[in-house]
Motif scaffolding. Structure first.
Motif, mmCIF file in Angstrom:
data_model
loop_
_atom_site.group_PDB
_atom_site.id
_atom_site.type_symbol
_atom_site.label_atom_id
_atom_site.label_comp_id
_atom_site.label_asym_id
_atom_site.label_seq_id
_atom_site.Cartn_x
_atom_site.Cartn_y
_atom_site.Cartn_z
ATOM 1 N N UNK A 297 18.993 -6.316 44.295
ATOM 2 C CA UNK A 297 19.242 -4.942 43.849
ATOM 3 C C UNK A 297 20.281 -4.278 44.753
ATOM 4 N N UNK A 298 20.158 -4.500 46.067
ATOM 5 C CA UNK A 298 21.119 -3.934 47.008
ATOM 6 C C UNK A 298 22.527 -4.443 46.710
ATOM 7 N N UNK A 299 22.648 -5.734 46.375
ATOM 8 C CA UNK A 299 23.959 -6.306 46.049
ATOM 9 C C UNK A 299 24.562 -5.626 44.829
ATOM 10 N N UNK A 300 23.746 -5.388 43.806
ATOM 11 C CA UNK A 300 24.240 -4.750 42.587
ATOM 12 C C UNK A 300 24.623 -3.301 42.866
ATOM 13 N N UNK A 301 23.767 -2.588 43.588
ATOM 14 C CA UNK A 301 24.037 -1.172 43.881
ATOM 15 C C UNK A 301 25.347 -1.015 44.644
ATOM 16 N N UNK A 344 21.702 -16.653 36.387
ATOM 17 C CA UNK A 344 22.759 -16.644 35.375
ATOM 18 C C UNK A 344 22.582 -15.467 34.422
ATOM 19 N N UNK A 345 21.336 -15.216 34.010
ATOM 20 C CA UNK A 345 21.101 -14.087 33.099
ATOM 21 C C UNK A 345 21.309 -12.758 33.813
ATOM 22 N N UNK A 346 20.972 -12.692 35.103
ATOM 23 C CA UNK A 346 21.274 -11.474 35.863
ATOM 24 C C UNK A 346 22.782 -11.242 35.902
ATOM 25 N N UNK A 347 23.541 -12.247 36.320
ATOM 26 C CA UNK A 347 24.991 -12.100 36.457
ATOM 27 C C UNK A 347 25.638 -11.693 35.132
ATOM 28 N N UNK A 348 25.252 -12.356 34.054
ATOM 29 C CA UNK A 348 25.927 -12.141 32.773
ATOM 30 C C UNK A 348 25.445 -10.883 32.064
ATOM 31 N N UNK A 468 13.164 -6.776 39.175
ATOM 32 C CA UNK A 468 14.283 -5.869 38.908
ATOM 33 C C UNK A 468 14.384 -5.672 37.407
ATOM 34 N N UNK A 469 14.662 -4.444 36.985
ATOM 35 C CA UNK A 469 14.892 -4.183 35.563
ATOM 36 C C UNK A 469 15.966 -3.122 35.425
ATOM 37 N N UNK A 470 16.896 -3.348 34.500
ATOM 38 C CA UNK A 470 17.915 -2.337 34.223
ATOM 39 C C UNK A 470 18.264 -2.378 32.742
ATOM 40 N N UNK A 478 17.504 -6.070 30.972
ATOM 41 C CA UNK A 478 17.359 -7.316 31.722
ATOM 42 C C UNK A 478 16.234 -7.140 32.723
ATOM 43 N N UNK A 479 15.252 -8.040 32.668
ATOM 44 C CA UNK A 479 14.144 -8.046 33.624
ATOM 45 C C UNK A 479 14.199 -9.357 34.393
ATOM 46 N N UNK A 480 14.226 -9.263 35.709
ATOM 47 C CA UNK A 480 14.275 -10.433 36.588
ATOM 48 C C UNK A 480 13.002 -10.432 37.424
ATOM 49 N N UNK A 481 12.243 -11.490 37.325
ATOM 50 C CA UNK A 481 10.959 -11.591 38.026
ATOM 51 C C UNK A 481 11.108 -12.473 39.267
ATOM 52 N N UNK A 482 11.155 -11.840 40.430
ATOM 53 C CA UNK A 482 11.253 -12.572 41.694
ATOM 54 C C UNK A 482 9.915 -12.609 42.427
#
Length: 516
Positions: A297-301, A344-348, A468-470, A478-482
């Motif tokens: 999330x920090x990287x995206x922000x 990959x789904x996060x990036x795209x 993460x979700x946005x 997009x929901x990413x489950x870490x």
């Protein structure tokens, strides 16, 4: 809207993509033969790493002639044919530009050695007298990125600067001839029809007056940003070079440049994206982030904050030819592959531009090579302390059950390919609906055609702990489950998931796209 603002670029590391002439090294003919794969994958543009004449001290990033083709890779006619066929297939082509340094076999450097101290020929490079009573000490304390000193001495006693290998002398961009030659090189390739450039070491090309000592720091063969104390990079004078680069691009509407800018400070990085400088700059925060919700999330922000006050979109990258592949970074094996599918789904799903490194679409891992196979100059320059970047440069496996898996007509490739990669090949994955390749093809098709991806904004949504979700303005969620446990899917139509989501839950280390 400019074609590149939402494009997916595919990085071809030319030595490792496809061998068209049977010598075990990738080449332009190999790229031509594999264009159908790239079309079917669904990318928009290529970035081809350097294919210029070079003694290959740094595998092409030591350029002896920036306006020709290395015979091992083909010739200008082969390049023109590749360009024409790619354009006919709907693909743009961008190429590497290496302005910071030349090869030591460039005609200019030979002339500089012959001409002697104080000559105009030496003024194109950074020659200096040494320190100490007999000039036997380097002019300053700068280290080379590849290990050892950044200075080498020539027979007449002077020293020359090389931020990378001794075979890569730095050019002096305060010399008018150096800047003019870069413009000539750009116009040469733009006239042939290329769509843009990736600028190598785009935060180099400017050095502080007097070349003062810098704060001592360890170098690890990587272009990490060491901050303001590192005088080798991110000097204010570099922006004048980028304004000149942009002026040439503006003579050719529809062309662009992306910079390799290893600058971690958001405001400093944003300066490269001013209206009269680069159209894009790689933001490496996603590539360097750990597999955690906070880190990603920090990287995206930070990446979005960097571009928020500029004309540029964000530019996302997970792997490249200089860094460990993300399958390996995320744990390797089944775990790393599962996380790489989710990444990959996060990036795209993110707004802006995405770069895919050849082999990402197959889930290629790094390969532990025997010492005798290593070729990266970092290995020798570091006294065998750093293994270098060869592990992430293994050739792409295309078909078959044994090395070189269709990469070449011969079993031995320039870097050895391991046994046991039959399931990793394009041929095997194309026939498997659950493969990494099928996931990339589906994701890129949706990204290109679905209205859910509309809009440049991103809204963070409440998400379970460790997730993460946005949401994008077009309705994509997009929901990413870490986390370590499965979580409920968001409401809406499932467009694509990196793992099985039957039962309405998203497993650990997985991502899903939902149309809200």
């Amino acid at each position: 809207m400019s074609w590149w603002r939402e494009a997916v670029f595919y990085q071809v590391y030319i030595r490792s993509f496809a061998d068209g002439n049977g010598d075990g090294v990738g080449d332009l003919a190999g790229i031509r033969a594999r264009l159908p794969h790239l079309v079917e994958l669904g990318i928009d543009a290529l970035w081809i790493t350097p294919f210029y004449p070079s003694p290959m001290a740094d595998h092409g990033y030591d350029v002896a002639d920036p306006r020709d083709v290395e015979p091992a890779f083909g010739d200008l006619a082969e390049f023109d044919a590749l360009l024409a066929e790619a354009h006919a297939a709907g693909l743009r082509v961008t190429i590497d530009l290496v302005p910071n340094h030349s090869s030591h076999q460039h005609e200019w450097f030979a002339a500089a050695l012959a001409a002697g101290p104080g000559s105009p020929e030496r003024a194109r490079y950074l020659f200096r007298d040494g320190r100490g009573p007999d000039g036997s000490e380097p002019p300053n304390n700068w280290p080379s990125v590849f290990g050892g000193s950044a200075w080498s001495r020539v027979p007449d006693g002077q020293w020359y600067l090389h931020i990378f290998a001794p075979e890569q002398p730095d050019l002096d961009f305060t010399d008018a001839e150096v800047l003019a030659d870069l413009e000539t090189t750009m116009r040469f390739w733009l006239a042939r029809g290329v769509d843009g450039f990736r600028i190598d070491v785009a935060h180099g090309m400017a050095k502080p007056d007097g070349l003062p000592d810098m704060q001592p720091m360890e170098d690890t063969g990587l272009l990490d940003d060491h901050g303001p104390g590192d005088h080798r990079f991110d000097q204010d004078g570099v922006h004048e070079v980028h304004r000149r680069i942009r002026a040439v691009l503006d003579e050719h509407p529809g062309t662009m440049a992306v910079g390799e800018v290893w600058v971690s400070d958001d405001e400093r990085l944003a300066q490269y994206l001013r209206p009269d400088e680069l159209q894009l700059a790689f933001n490496f925060k996603l590539l360097t982030a750990d597999w955690s919700a906070d880190d990603l999330r920090d990287a995206v922000v930070h990446s979005l904050a960097t571009v928020s006050g500029t004309p540029a979109p964000a530019c996302w990258v997970l792997s490249n030819h200089d860094r460990p592949r993300h399958v390996t970074r995320y744990g390797g094996g089944e775990l790393g592959t599962r996380r790489a599918r989710a990444a990959a789904l996060l990036q795209l799903a993110l707004p802006g531009v995405a770069y895919v490194y050849n082999g990402d679409e197959l889930g290629m891992p790094d390969v532990d090579l025997p010492d005798e196979a290593l070729q990266d100059p970092i290995w020798e320059r570091s006294g065998h302390a750093e293994r270098g970047r060869d592990a992430c440069r293994i050739p792409v496996p295309w078909s078959g059950t044994a090395p070189s898996y269709g990469f070449s007509d011969r079993p031995d490739s320039w870097l050895p390919m391991p046994e046991g990669w039959a399931a990793l090949t394009v041929e095997a994955q194309a026939a498997d609906r659950g493969s990494m390749l099928s996931l990339y093809r589906s994701a890129l098709a949706l990204r290109r055609t679905s209205s859910a991806f509309a809009g440049d904004a991103l809204q963070w949504l409440p998400a379970p702990e460790g997730c993460l979700a946005f949401r994008r303005p077009g309705g994509l969620v997009c929901l990413l489950n870490l986390s370590a446990r499965a979580v409920r899917l968001p409401e809406g139509e499932v467009l694509l998931a990196s793992a099985d989501v039957t039962g309405g839950v998203l497993p650990a280390d997985a991502a899903v796209w939902v149309r809200a």
